[in-house]
Motif scaffolding. Sequence first.
Motif, PDB file in Angstrom:
ATOM      1  N   PHE A  33      -2.754   6.850  -4.376  1.00 19.51           N
ATOM      2  CA  PHE A  33      -2.365   5.983  -3.436  1.00 19.51           C
ATOM      3  C   PHE A  33      -3.258   5.036  -2.851  1.00 19.51           C
ATOM      4  N   SER A  34      -2.563   4.068  -2.652  1.00 16.75           N
ATOM      5  CA  SER A  34      -3.628   3.269  -1.979  1.00 16.75           C
ATOM      6  C   SER A  34      -3.513   3.190  -0.429  1.00 16.75           C
ATOM      7  N   VAL A  35      -4.933   3.286   0.146  1.00 22.06           N
ATOM      8  CA  VAL A  35      -5.243   3.692   1.564  1.00 22.06           C
ATOM      9  C   VAL A  35      -5.803   2.522   2.367  1.00 22.06           C
ATOM     10  N   ALA A  51      -9.282  -1.424   2.772  1.00 22.48           N
ATOM     11  CA  ALA A  51      -8.414  -0.556   2.070  1.00 22.48           C
ATOM     12  C   ALA A  51      -9.283  -0.234   0.850  1.00 22.48           C
ATOM     13  N   ILE A  52      -8.761   0.775   0.033  1.00 21.56           N
ATOM     14  CA  ILE A  52      -9.221   1.301  -1.353  1.00 21.56           C
ATOM     15  C   ILE A  52      -7.788   1.447  -2.232  1.00 21.56           C
ATOM     16  N   SER A  53      -7.779   0.905  -3.381  1.00 24.98           N
ATOM     17  CA  SER A  53      -6.610   0.878  -4.036  1.00 24.98           C
ATOM     18  C   SER A  53      -6.560   2.161  -4.916  1.00 24.98           C
ATOM     19  N   TRP A  54      -5.013   2.577  -5.113  1.00 30.89           N
ATOM     20  CA  TRP A  54      -5.032   3.780  -5.881  1.00 30.89           C
ATOM     21  C   TRP A  54      -5.638   3.652  -7.329  1.00 30.89           C
ATOM     22  N   LYS A  77     -10.942  16.356  -1.862  1.00 33.38           N
ATOM     23  CA  LYS A  77     -10.443  16.422  -0.662  1.00 33.38           C
ATOM     24  C   LYS A  77      -9.160  15.966  -0.241  1.00 33.38           C
ATOM     25  N   ASN A  78      -8.826  15.185  -1.173  1.00 32.27           N
ATOM     26  CA  ASN A  78      -7.647  14.295  -0.645  1.00 32.27           C
ATOM     27  C   ASN A  78      -7.891  13.710   0.486  1.00 32.27           C
ATOM     28  N   THR A  79      -9.015  13.001   0.749  1.00 27.06           N
ATOM     29  CA  THR A  79      -9.335  12.420   1.878  1.00 27.06           C
ATOM     30  C   THR A  79      -9.871  10.857   1.638  1.00 27.06           C
ATOM     31  N   VAL A  80      -9.620  10.069   2.745  1.00 25.27           N
ATOM     32  CA  VAL A  80     -10.337   8.775   2.579  1.00 25.27           C
ATOM     33  C   VAL A  80     -11.279   8.618   3.833  1.00 25.27           C
ATOM     34  N   THR A  92     -13.909  -1.645  19.314  1.00 26.72           N
ATOM     35  CA  THR A  92     -13.035  -0.877  20.045  1.00 26.72           C
ATOM     36  C   THR A  92     -11.696  -1.078  19.908  1.00 26.72           C
ATOM     37  N   ALA A  93     -11.054   0.157  19.578  1.00 30.27           N
ATOM     38  CA  ALA A  93      -9.648   0.220  19.154  1.00 30.27           C
ATOM     39  C   ALA A  93      -9.219   1.474  18.639  1.00 30.27           C
ATOM     40  N   VAL A  94      -7.886   1.559  18.484  1.00 29.34           N
ATOM     41  CA  VAL A  94      -7.098   2.894  17.907  1.00 29.34           C
ATOM     42  C   VAL A  94      -7.141   2.359  16.652  1.00 29.34           C
ATOM     43  N   TYR A  95      -7.615   3.258  15.575  1.00 31.44           N
ATOM     44  CA  TYR A  95      -7.649   3.094  14.160  1.00 31.44           C
ATOM     45  C   TYR A  95      -6.874   3.985  13.575  1.00 31.44           C
ATOM     46  N   TYR A  96      -6.101   3.379  12.538  1.00 33.26           N
ATOM     47  CA  TYR A  96      -4.784   3.905  11.860  1.00 33.26           C
ATOM     48  C   TYR A  96      -5.147   3.827  10.375  1.00 33.26           C
ATOM     49  N   CYS A  97      -4.794   4.921   9.611  1.00 30.81           N
ATOM     50  CA  CYS A  97      -4.908   4.792   8.234  1.00 30.81           C
ATOM     51  C   CYS A  97      -3.556   4.834   7.647  1.00 30.81           C
ATOM     52  N   ALA A  98      -3.023   4.242   6.472  1.00 31.23           N
ATOM     53  CA  ALA A  98      -1.886   4.013   6.050  1.00 31.23           C
ATOM     54  C   ALA A  98      -1.857   4.301   4.542  1.00 31.23           C
ATOM     55  N   ALA A  99      -0.800   4.626   3.810  1.00 33.03           N
ATOM     56  CA  ALA A  99      -0.867   5.000   2.575  1.00 33.03           C
ATOM     57  C   ALA A  99       0.304   4.470   1.777  1.00 33.03           C
ATOM     58  N   ARG A 100       0.315   4.235   0.514  1.00 28.30           N
ATOM     59  CA  ARG A 100       1.573   3.709  -0.232  1.00 28.30           C
ATOM     60  C   ARG A 100       1.134   4.226  -1.603  1.00 28.30           C
TER      61      ARG A 100
END
Length: 128
Positions: A33-35, A51-54, A77-80, A92-100
């Motif tokens: 997955f790219s994340v 971002a980090i590519s698959w 660990k299946n973790t980014v 300052t913000a809400v941070y979201y991770c996303a994957a494809r």
Amino acid sequence: QVQLVESGGGLVQAGGSLRLSCAASGGTFISAFSVGWFRQAPDKEREFVAAISWGPGNTYYKDIVKGRFTISRDNAKNTVYLQMNSLKAEDTAVYYCAARKEGRTGWALALSGQYDYWGQGTQVTVSS
């Protein structure tokens, strides 16, 4: 079904550091997955951070975080992670991770529409 869970947010003084984690589950191999990490501040649109590519794990950063933030992946660990140093009030913000899964890489990963799965977000507050 891929599930993403962010953690590691909190309150920190300007100049401090935080490390955000994005843990993937649901029979997922994170290396396939790219994340991406995105953030959204109050009254502002969601913006790309890194971002980090698959596969080989090529990395991409928004200019204003380059040199301060580092995105990395732990396949075991299946973790980014997003290591954030020299934090500023404007981070300052809400941070979201996303994957494809697989697919396009490169700067296409800066587009939120490229992602199929999103976490719930974690709040980062930097006091000045």
